[in-house]
Design a protein around this motif. Structure first.
Motif, short mmCIF file in Angstrom:
data_model
loop_
_atom_site.label_atom_id
_atom_site.label_comp_id
_atom_site.label_asym_id
_atom_site.label_seq_id
_atom_site.Cartn_x
_atom_site.Cartn_y
_atom_site.Cartn_z
N GLN A 160 3.15 14.57 56.28
CA GLN A 160 3.28 16.05 56.23
C GLN A 160 3.98 17.14 57.28
N PHE A 161 4.53 18.14 57.13
CA PHE A 161 5.82 18.84 57.54
C PHE A 161 4.66 19.63 58.84
N GLU A 162 4.86 19.22 60.18
CA GLU A 162 4.41 19.91 61.63
C GLU A 162 4.77 20.13 62.10
N GLN A 163 4.73 21.73 62.48
CA GLN A 163 6.08 22.83 63.43
C GLN A 163 4.22 22.87 64.70
N GLU A 209 1.50 18.61 48.58
CA GLU A 209 0.63 19.58 47.47
C GLU A 209 0.95 20.78 47.57
N VAL A 210 1.45 21.55 48.72
CA VAL A 210 1.57 23.22 48.82
C VAL A 210 2.75 23.05 47.73
N ILE A 211 3.81 22.44 48.96
CA ILE A 211 5.52 22.11 48.77
C ILE A 211 5.88 22.38 47.33
N GLU A 212 5.15 21.20 46.73
CA GLU A 212 4.74 20.75 45.10
C GLU A 212 4.52 22.11 43.93
N GLU A 225 10.22 14.51 58.89
CA GLU A 225 9.21 15.33 59.86
C GLU A 225 10.38 16.85 59.84
N THR A 226 11.46 17.31 59.13
CA THR A 226 11.73 18.85 58.66
C THR A 226 12.53 18.72 57.58
N GLN A 227 12.78 17.93 57.15
CA GLN A 227 13.52 18.13 56.08
C GLN A 227 12.79 17.51 54.74
N THR A 228 13.44 17.72 53.63
CA THR A 228 12.55 17.72 52.39
C THR A 228 13.49 17.18 50.54
N GLY A 234 10.67 27.20 55.83
CA GLY A 234 11.14 27.38 57.77
C GLY A 234 11.05 25.45 57.03
N LEU A 235 11.50 24.39 55.77
CA LEU A 235 12.00 23.10 55.67
C LEU A 235 13.03 23.71 55.98
N ASP A 236 14.15 22.23 56.27
CA ASP A 236 15.37 21.90 55.09
C ASP A 236 15.54 21.25 54.39
#
Length: 127
Positions: free
Chosen positions: A7-10, A22-25, A68-71, A105-107
């Motif tokens: 998952q994306f963590e900040q 799942e949120v990004i989907e 980590e920061t990209q998708t 905020g994901l790239d």
């Protein structure tokens, strides 16, 4: 046994924010569905079962590969008959990219659009 999904963590001075794939989907699925010319999302067999059981699958037709920061996003759509497919696909790419970047905020490295079928409205067959 608990499984851990990427998952994306900040992290900030206030704490940690985690965004599940799942949120990004869901974000990508809704953004793709907003585009004129997209008849519906194509979720395949599993998505169809969920819908028959009465659950709306907002992530239907979307696959997310999360770093980590990209998708990388893969979107499977069915287009309306008569639309210009490259224009619809480009609009889907732009809207999905924008929605994910603005909300998470994901790239976004890639938004791959897979047109799996053409939807013909009732009464238009044979025209």
């Amino acid at each position: 046994m608990e499984t851990s999904f990427p998952q994306f963590e900040q992290t900030s001075e206030l704490g940690k924010v985690e965004i599940a794939p799942e949120v990004i989907e869901v974000i990508a699925g809704l953004a793709a569905s907003e585009i004129e010319g997209v008849a519906f999302m194509s979720g395949g067999f599993v998505g169809g079962i969920a819908e028959r059981l009465g659950r709306k699958n907002l992530a239907k037709g979307v696959k997310v590969e999360l770093g980590e920061t990209q998708t990388v996003i893969d979107v499977s759509i069915v287009v309306e008959f008569g639309v210009r497919i490259p224009d619809v696909a480009t609009a889907v790419q732009e809207n999905v990219n924008s929605a994910i970047q603005n909300m998470t905020g994901l790239d976004v490295i890639e938004v791959n659009v897979h047109v799996v079928s053409v939807h013909v409205k009732q009464g238009e067959e044979g025209k």
